[in-house]
Motif scaffolding. Structure first.
Motif, PDB file in Angstrom:
ATOM      1  N   PRO A  29       0.830  -1.205   0.000  1.00 58.77           N
ATOM      2  CA  PRO A  29       0.000   0.000   0.000  1.00 58.77           C
ATOM      3  C   PRO A  29       0.866   1.256   0.000  1.00 58.77           C
ATOM      4  O   PRO A  29       1.907   1.314   0.666  1.00 58.77           O
ATOM      5  CB  PRO A  29      -0.796  -0.115   1.304  1.00 58.77           C
ATOM      6  CG  PRO A  29      -0.762  -1.568   1.650  1.00 58.77           C
ATOM      7  CD  PRO A  29       0.573  -2.066   1.186  1.00 58.77           C
ATOM      8  N   TYR A  30       0.426   2.264  -0.757  1.00 56.04           N
ATOM      9  CA  TYR A  30       1.157   3.534  -0.807  1.00 56.04           C
ATOM     10  C   TYR A  30       0.130   4.657  -0.737  1.00 56.04           C
ATOM     11  O   TYR A  30      -0.650   4.870  -1.665  1.00 56.04           O
ATOM     12  CB  TYR A  30       1.968   3.636  -2.098  1.00 56.04           C
ATOM     13  CG  TYR A  30       2.829   4.878  -2.175  1.00 56.04           C
ATOM     14  CD1 TYR A  30       4.038   4.943  -1.507  1.00 56.04           C
ATOM     15  CD2 TYR A  30       2.413   5.987  -2.923  1.00 56.04           C
ATOM     16  CE1 TYR A  30       4.833   6.081  -1.573  1.00 56.04           C
ATOM     17  CE2 TYR A  30       3.192   7.127  -3.000  1.00 56.04           C
ATOM     18  CZ  TYR A  30       4.409   7.179  -2.317  1.00 56.04           C
ATOM     19  OH  TYR A  30       5.176   8.306  -2.381  1.00 56.04           O
ATOM     20  N   GLY A  31       0.135   5.348   0.380  1.00 56.16           N
ATOM     21  CA  GLY A  31      -0.863   6.398   0.575  1.00 56.16           C
ATOM     22  C   GLY A  31      -2.239   5.794   0.820  1.00 56.16           C
ATOM     23  O   GLY A  31      -2.381   4.613   1.158  1.00 56.16           O
ATOM     24  N   GLU A  32      -3.254   6.594   0.632  1.00 55.40           N
ATOM     25  CA  GLU A  32      -4.618   6.158   0.920  1.00 55.40           C
ATOM     26  C   GLU A  32      -5.216   5.283  -0.169  1.00 55.40           C
ATOM     27  O   GLU A  32      -6.074   4.441   0.095  1.00 55.40           O
ATOM     28  CB  GLU A  32      -5.516   7.377   1.145  1.00 55.40           C
ATOM     29  CG  GLU A  32      -5.150   8.198   2.382  1.00 55.40           C
ATOM     30  CD  GLU A  32      -6.114   9.343   2.597  1.00 55.40           C
ATOM     31  OE1 GLU A  32      -7.052   9.491   1.785  1.00 55.40           O
ATOM     32  OE2 GLU A  32      -5.930  10.092   3.570  1.00 55.40           O
ATOM     33  N   SER A  33      -4.794   5.474  -1.413  1.00 57.44           N
ATOM     34  CA  SER A  33      -5.478   4.769  -2.496  1.00 57.44           C
ATOM     35  C   SER A  33      -4.571   4.056  -3.494  1.00 57.44           C
ATOM     36  O   SER A  33      -5.060   3.376  -4.399  1.00 57.44           O
ATOM     37  CB  SER A  33      -6.358   5.756  -3.274  1.00 57.44           C
ATOM     38  OG  SER A  33      -5.575   6.801  -3.823  1.00 57.44           O
ATOM     39  N   ASN A  34      -3.254   4.178  -3.329  1.00 57.49           N
ATOM     40  CA  ASN A  34      -2.337   3.596  -4.311  1.00 57.49           C
ATOM     41  C   ASN A  34      -1.630   2.343  -3.792  1.00 57.49           C
ATOM     42  O   ASN A  34      -1.628   2.073  -2.590  1.00 57.49           O
ATOM     43  CB  ASN A  34      -1.274   4.620  -4.720  1.00 57.49           C
ATOM     44  CG  ASN A  34      -1.872   5.929  -5.175  1.00 57.49           C
ATOM     45  OD1 ASN A  34      -2.905   5.948  -5.852  1.00 57.49           O
ATOM     46  ND2 ASN A  34      -1.245   7.039  -4.807  1.00 57.49           N
ATOM     47  N   SER A  35      -1.025   1.608  -4.704  1.00 54.84           N
ATOM     48  CA  SER A  35      -0.220   0.447  -4.351  1.00 54.84           C
ATOM     49  C   SER A  35       1.047   0.442  -5.200  1.00 54.84           C
ATOM     50  O   SER A  35       1.023   0.860  -6.359  1.00 54.84           O
ATOM     51  CB  SER A  35      -0.987  -0.862  -4.602  1.00 54.84           C
ATOM     52  OG  SER A  35      -2.082  -0.987  -3.733  1.00 54.84           O
ATOM     53  N   LYS A  64      -6.268   0.780  -4.612  1.00 52.32           N
ATOM     54  CA  LYS A  64      -6.931   0.419  -3.361  1.00 52.32           C
ATOM     55  C   LYS A  64      -8.385   0.891  -3.304  1.00 52.32           C
ATOM     56  O   LYS A  64      -9.108   0.560  -2.369  1.00 52.32           O
ATOM     57  CB  LYS A  64      -6.151   0.996  -2.179  1.00 52.32           C
ATOM     58  CG  LYS A  64      -4.787   0.348  -1.975  1.00 52.32           C
ATOM     59  CD  LYS A  64      -3.969   1.073  -0.922  1.00 52.32           C
ATOM     60  CE  LYS A  64      -4.671   1.048   0.432  1.00 52.32           C
ATOM     61  NZ  LYS A  64      -3.875   1.749   1.469  1.00 52.32           N
ATOM     62  N   LYS A  65      -8.794   1.641  -4.324  1.00 51.90           N
ATOM     63  CA  LYS A  65     -10.183   2.075  -4.369  1.00 51.90           C
ATOM     64  C   LYS A  65     -11.065   0.905  -4.800  1.00 51.90           C
ATOM     65  O   LYS A  65     -10.754   0.202  -5.762  1.00 51.90           O
ATOM     66  CB  LYS A  65     -10.342   3.236  -5.350  1.00 51.90           C
ATOM     67  CG  LYS A  65      -9.611   4.504  -4.930  1.00 51.90           C
ATOM     68  CD  LYS A  65      -9.821   5.616  -5.948  1.00 51.90           C
ATOM     69  CE  LYS A  65      -9.125   6.898  -5.509  1.00 51.90           C
ATOM     70  NZ  LYS A  65      -9.300   7.996  -6.506  1.00 51.90           N
TER      71      LYS A  65
END
Length: 258
Positions: A14-20, A40-41
């Motif tokens: 996971p990277y930040g709230e919505s990225n990978s 991640k959304k």
């Protein structure tokens, strides 16, 4: 530059709230890491194709830095692996071996095929412990270790009784047992199995059924080589050790006949 590559997800962070940040081992370019924006959304088209162990076709934009995963098409989700604890544990170990022993943007001959055949076999419900042995033995050469398995490492004899020498990193015959007092004696069947794991493609073996004691013995030899010669520590091995000491975590399976 846009590239379309076939690959398997071996790591997803996971990277930040919505990225990978996704690492693939690809057929065309070896190990490649790319940013999957929005993966991640829940409604993102990248959710399914960035799941660990997924085999798919990926469209990756490469620049000077990290690439960007633009699109992906799932070919096989490897569903059984993610639903079975033992299969997932051994597959996690396999992809960690591949990840740790390969470099970014470096295509190593045979690694992609080995990885694909290993995951496919486990997903087809072949013994994941036996499949992991294929990967452990075959990946030694990628790590720079080339065990001598076709003859005695000292006198080059091909007949007689044999032992495995960690000093010679290979077989030694009964005439040369004195060269390594810590060598491990092996039976003709164990010798044949080690050669099979090291040289025969997984796809050519079929359903290899081994007793637990046999797998444990062969596993101890190859892991000693990793520990003493490569000095590589695999995090996933700790969980595998836990499964060994807590068999109640796994469903009861019939004891196989060799």
């Amino acid at each position: 530059m846009m590239n379309k590559w076939e690959g398997i997800v071996i790591r997803s962070i996971p990277y930040g709230e919505s990225n990978s940040i996704v690492t693939l081992y690809t057929k065309e370019a070896g190990k490649v890491t790319a940013m999957a924006r929005g993966a991640k959304k829940p409604r993102s088209k990248l959710v399914a194709v960035t799941q660990l162990f997924t085999y798919g076709s990926y469209l990756i934009r490469k620049g000077r830095g990290m690439g960007t995963l633009e699109q992906g098409e799932q070919i096989n989700s490897m569903r059984f692996i993610r639903e079975d604890l033992e299969a997932m544990a051994y597959t996690s170990y396999i992809v960690e071996i591949v990840d740790r022993l390969t470099e970014e943007n470096e295509r190593r001959q045979g690694v992609y095929t080995l990885l694909y055949e290993a995951l496919n076999a486990i997903n087809e419900q072949y013994d994941p412990e036996a499949i992991s042995l294929f990967v452990e033995w075959k990946m030694l050469t990628v790590g720079g270790i080339h065990p001598i398995l076709h003859e005695c490492a000292h006198c080059h004899a091909t007949e007689g009784e044999f032992a495995f020498s960690f000093r010679a990193i290979g077989f030694i015959c009964h005439r040369c047992f004195h060269t390594d007092k810590y060598s491990v004696r092996i039976t003709p069947n164990q010798l044949k199995l080690i050669r099979t794991f090291a040289t025969v493609p997984i796809s050519s073996v079929g359903d290899l059924t081994l007793k637990k004691e046999t797998k444990m013995f062969l596993k101890k030899i190859v892991r000693t080589i990793y520990d003493e010669q490569l000095g590589v520590y695999f995090k996933t091995r700790a969980f595998l050790d836990q499964l060994e000491t807590s068999p109640n975590l796994l469903p009861i399976k019939k004891a196989p006949k060799e």
